[in-house]
Write a protein that holds these residues in place. Sequence first.
Motif, PDB file in Angstrom:
ATOM      1  N   CYS A 276      42.131  39.928  57.613  1.00 57.64           N
ATOM      2  CA  CYS A 276      42.582  39.219  57.343  1.00 57.64           C
ATOM      3  C   CYS A 276      42.953  38.718  56.364  1.00 57.64           C
ATOM      4  O   CYS A 276      41.849  38.069  55.332  1.00 57.64           O
ATOM      5  CB  CYS A 276      43.353  38.036  58.563  1.00 57.64           C
TER       6      CYS A 276
ATOM      7  N   HIS B 261      51.866  27.681  49.339  1.00 55.21           N
ATOM      8  CA  HIS B 261      51.074  28.741  50.674  1.00 55.21           C
ATOM      9  C   HIS B 261      50.254  28.300  51.325  1.00 55.21           C
ATOM     10  O   HIS B 261      49.634  29.275  52.133  1.00 55.21           O
ATOM     11  CB  HIS B 261      51.528  30.110  50.364  1.00 55.21           C
TER      12      HIS B 261
ATOM     13  N   LYS C 204      47.358  42.061  57.167  1.00 50.58           N
ATOM     14  CA  LYS C 204      45.963  42.249  57.056  1.00 50.58           C
ATOM     15  C   LYS C 204      45.734  43.785  57.350  1.00 50.58           C
ATOM     16  O   LYS C 204      46.536  44.682  56.709  1.00 50.58           O
ATOM     17  CB  LYS C 204      46.869  42.082  59.009  1.00 50.58           C
TER      18      LYS C 204
ATOM     19  N   GLY D 243      46.713  28.193  54.016  1.00 52.81           N
ATOM     20  CA  GLY D 243      46.982  28.033  55.119  1.00 52.81           C
ATOM     21  C   GLY D 243      47.421  29.637  55.943  1.00 52.81           C
ATOM     22  O   GLY D 243      47.493  29.018  56.904  1.00 52.81           O
ATOM     23  N   LYS D 244      48.160  29.640  54.929  1.00 56.09           N
ATOM     24  CA  LYS D 244      49.213  31.503  55.010  1.00 56.09           C
ATOM     25  C   LYS D 244      48.731  32.231  55.217  1.00 56.09           C
ATOM     26  O   LYS D 244      48.005  32.849  54.416  1.00 56.09           O
ATOM     27  CB  LYS D 244      50.770  31.778  54.595  1.00 56.09           C
ATOM     28  N   GLN D 245      48.598  32.614  56.294  1.00 58.16           N
ATOM     29  CA  GLN D 245      48.019  34.859  56.270  1.00 58.16           C
ATOM     30  C   GLN D 245      49.294  35.522  55.468  1.00 58.16           C
ATOM     31  O   GLN D 245      50.045  35.492  56.174  1.00 58.16           O
ATOM     32  CB  GLN D 245      47.547  34.829  57.458  1.00 58.16           C
ATOM     33  N   ILE D 246      48.611  36.449  55.067  1.00 57.68           N
ATOM     34  CA  ILE D 246      49.388  37.208  54.272  1.00 57.68           C
ATOM     35  C   ILE D 246      49.042  38.663  54.103  1.00 57.68           C
ATOM     36  O   ILE D 246      49.970  38.892  53.632  1.00 57.68           O
ATOM     37  CB  ILE D 246      49.814  36.886  52.829  1.00 57.68           C
TER      38      ILE D 246
ATOM     39  N   LYS E  62      44.177  29.811  50.591  1.00 55.57           N
ATOM     40  CA  LYS E  62      43.192  29.149  50.527  1.00 55.57           C
ATOM     41  C   LYS E  62      43.983  27.680  49.672  1.00 55.57           C
ATOM     42  O   LYS E  62      43.507  26.619  50.265  1.00 55.57           O
ATOM     43  CB  LYS E  62      41.968  29.724  50.424  1.00 55.57           C
TER      44      LYS E  62
ATOM     45  N   CYS F  39      38.901  40.054  61.059  1.00 59.46           N
ATOM     46  CA  CYS F  39      39.388  38.790  62.645  1.00 59.46           C
ATOM     47  C   CYS F  39      39.932  40.029  63.302  1.00 59.46           C
ATOM     48  O   CYS F  39      40.234  41.579  62.944  1.00 59.46           O
ATOM     49  CB  CYS F  39      40.715  38.740  62.126  1.00 59.46           C
TER      50      CYS F  39
ATOM     51  N   ALA G   3      43.082  33.393  47.904  1.00 59.02           N
ATOM     52  CA  ALA G   3      42.977  34.021  49.304  1.00 59.02           C
ATOM     53  C   ALA G   3      41.390  33.956  49.728  1.00 59.02           C
ATOM     54  O   ALA G   3      40.557  34.610  48.868  1.00 59.02           O
ATOM     55  CB  ALA G   3      43.902  35.396  48.396  1.00 59.02           C
ATOM     56  N   GLU G   4      41.369  34.325  51.172  1.00 59.17           N
ATOM     57  CA  GLU G   4      39.875  34.414  51.644  1.00 59.17           C
ATOM     58  C   GLU G   4      40.232  35.340  52.266  1.00 59.17           C
ATOM     59  O   GLU G   4      41.531  36.136  53.042  1.00 59.17           O
ATOM     60  CB  GLU G   4      39.339  33.712  52.319  1.00 59.17           C
TER      61      GLU G   4
ATOM     62  N   THR H 121      43.871  35.639  54.016  1.00 59.58           N
ATOM     63  CA  THR H 121      44.989  34.071  53.955  1.00 59.58           C
ATOM     64  C   THR H 121      45.006  33.295  52.739  1.00 59.58           C
ATOM     65  O   THR H 121      43.502  33.059  52.152  1.00 59.58           O
ATOM     66  CB  THR H 121      44.112  33.008  55.027  1.00 59.58           C
TER      67      THR H 121
END
Length: 112
Positions: free
Chosen positions: A46, A54, A61, A56-59, A50, A41, A36-37, A48
């Motif tokens: 955020c 899943h 904030k 590419g999915k933002q999980i 990587k 944002c 996860a990165e 996300t």
Amino acid sequence: MLKTFVAAAALLVSAAAGHAAEPIEGNWKTQSGATAEIGKCGSAYCVTLKTGKHAGKQIGKMSGTGDEYSGEITDPDNDKTYSGSGSVAGNTLKMKGCVLKVLCKSQTWTRL
């Protein structure tokens, strides 16, 4: 004696102020093994995925400073969003998601 006490107190305060908390930004290995990165944002951070199914999915904030953050976290397997928090300690990040602030699940992530 008072001067010595004041000087010692000032030294302790400046030493504490110089100790910066670990940033939440960066790449983390999740408990499931995915990467996860976490990055800026807007005025928040955020989360996300990587790698993994899943990618590419933002999980998430989160907002905060130092080593304590709060916001929302989404379980990518069921797309349910929970109130979340994150606490950084060195190379570990303890993530917690809660429903009604009573039913909580925690995971520990490791900095890559």
